[in-house]
Enzyme design. Structure first.
Site, short mmCIF file in Angstrom:
data_model
loop_
_atom_site.label_atom_id
_atom_site.label_comp_id
_atom_site.label_asym_id
_atom_site.label_seq_id
_atom_site.Cartn_x
_atom_site.Cartn_y
_atom_site.Cartn_z
N TYR A 167 31.67 -6.70 16.27
CA TYR A 167 32.39 -8.19 16.16
C TYR A 167 33.76 -7.81 16.18
CZ TYR A 167 27.51 -10.28 15.73
OH TYR A 167 26.47 -10.72 15.87
N GLN A 215 32.48 -28.74 10.92
CA GLN A 215 31.19 -28.14 11.50
C GLN A 215 30.30 -27.71 10.25
OE1 GLN A 215 33.25 -25.38 13.92
NE2 GLN A 215 33.04 -26.64 15.71
N GLY A 265 27.37 -20.77 13.02
CA GLY A 265 28.62 -20.56 13.11
C GLY A 265 29.45 -21.67 12.96
N THR A 311 33.90 -22.84 12.95
CA THR A 311 35.54 -22.61 12.73
C THR A 311 36.14 -23.56 12.08
OG1 THR A 311 35.54 -23.56 15.12
CG2 THR A 311 35.35 -21.14 14.92
N TRP A 369 19.64 -16.41 15.54
CA TRP A 369 20.85 -16.61 15.93
C TRP A 369 21.14 -17.74 16.92
CZ3 TRP A 369 22.79 -14.94 20.48
CH2 TRP A 369 22.12 -13.88 21.26
N PRO A 379 21.39 -21.00 16.93
CA PRO A 379 20.67 -22.20 16.94
C PRO A 379 21.00 -23.38 17.99
CG PRO A 379 21.96 -22.30 14.97
CD PRO A 379 22.32 -20.85 15.70
N LEU A 380 22.16 -23.43 18.30
CA LEU A 380 22.97 -24.41 19.10
C LEU A 380 23.11 -23.91 20.51
CD1 LEU A 380 25.20 -26.16 16.72
CD2 LEU A 380 22.74 -26.74 17.48
N LYS A 418 28.21 -31.22 23.61
CA LYS A 418 29.63 -31.20 23.91
C LYS A 418 29.99 -30.87 25.30
CE LYS A 418 30.91 -26.87 21.84
NZ LYS A 418 31.53 -26.28 20.62
N ASN A 462 26.58 -28.90 9.57
CA ASN A 462 25.33 -28.00 9.62
C ASN A 462 24.49 -28.03 8.45
OD1 ASN A 462 26.24 -26.72 12.23
ND2 ASN A 462 27.36 -24.97 11.15
#
Length: 331
Positions: free
Chosen positions: A57, A294, A288, A290, A210, A212-213, A221, A298
């Site tokens: 990463y 958000q 996740g 940013t 990992w 989930p969306l 969106k 979540n």
């Protein structure tokens, strides 16, 4: 705010928060230590104890940021469940894969970047067909025996490969992979719901999912294929993923979920996360974020789980049309 709850990681005694926080894409690409510090602090405030990363990463920068944040905030190490992954460590011929050499050297590199003596879980980021599985099993047990990792696991391995690991580990009297990290969401379900079913009972496998969306597709969106400028699909290195994900049929089915979310008074993202977390075989859902907003959204998804009645789940199924077909059993 919803009360965080904790699940056993498979058959281990390790307790992990129902929602985790991952550093893929964001740390080192979209944010640095200052911004990550705010979000990780908020995650801990909400009860999240599971933080996920990997050596690849942002070429290791994501691990460095996690280590810097933990150090700056003075967190007690025992309060955290830190996971990372080895496989893609660099350009050299021995800087990638799951050889004994790379597993040991890669683990040491991860710990150095994290500024930690150990990680709670070290995962094999992908299967390595060029290395005998027994070599990988022995090497992963070596890092566990040396206290550099408390458990080990896999990410995006097949049930057959995990089974082979376990059979080798049992023959050698060693620890098998205790957790698998697969992608899991309303659009990607085969592994968790069908392929891995025997592994939960046979080996006590834990699952940390990992995306989930579906990389944001399930937030709604990207309706009609429009890509917001601040989304991950707007990043140059995610253009290929965008072209594979933003299919008209998929976007149409996602849009059809919106009335269900509206009736519940929640966002589409909260519906998607709650759906993942409601699966009893899922130990933690790696999310996740940013932005602080958000992260707050979540965590509020936990309040939705109790609203997912059998009738509502059936309605979701008939709308998204993604349920995998279970294999026929002949007796």
């Amino acid at each position: 705010m919803a009360q965080m709850f904790y699940n056993q990681l498979g058959s281990t005694g390790l307790k992990v928060s129902a929602l985790g926080y991952g550093s893929w894409v964001s740390f080192g690409n979209q944010m640095e230590t200052k911004e990550a510090k705010v979000l990780m602090a908020k995650a801990r405030e909400f009860g999240i104890n599971f933080f996920d990363s990997a050596e690849v990463y942002a070429n290791g920068r994501a691990e460095e940021i996690i280590g810097e944040v933990v150090k700056e905030l003075g967190w007690r190490r025992s309060d955290l469940v830190i996971t990372t992954k080895v496989f893609w460590g660099g350009a050299g011929p021995n800087d990638k894969g799951l050889s004994r050499k790379h597993i040991i050297e890669g683990t040491k590199g991860c710990l150095e970047r994290l500024q930690m003596d150990y990680v709670d879980i070290m995962l094999c980021h992908r299967p390595d067909t060029s290395t005998p599985i027994e070599e990988t099993v022995r090497a992963m047990n070596y890092i566990v025996d040396n206290g550099w990792a408390l458990y080990w696991g896999t990410s995006e391995w097949s049930a057959q490969q995990i089974t082979e690991c376990w059979e080798i580990a049992r023959r050698l009297g060693m620890m098998g992979p205790m957790v698998e990290e697969p992608e899991y969401n309303l659009l990607a379900r085969e592994k968790v719901e069908v392929e891995f079913l025997p592994l939960y009972q046979n080996y006590g496998l834990g699952v940390a999912t990992w995306s989930p969306l579906a990389s944001g597709v399930l937030t709604g969106k990207y309706s009609k294929g429009v890509i917001p400028a601040d989304s991950r699909f707007a990043l140059d290195n995610y253009s290929n993923l965008a072209s594979r994900s933003l299919l008209p049929d998929v976007l149409g089915r996602v849009d059809n979920l919106k009335p269900i979310a509206r009736e519940l008074g929640i966002s589409l993202a909260q519906l998607g996360i709650a759906w993942c977390a409601s699966n009893p075989n899922v130990s933690t859902v790696i999310t996740g974020a940013t932005k602080e907003s958000q992260l707050v959204e979540n965590v509020k998804a936990l309040e939705v789980i109790q609203k997912l009645t059998p009738e509502l789940m059936d309605r979701i199924e008939s709308t998204i049309l993604s349920k995998p077909k279970k294999p026929e059993v002949f007796r």
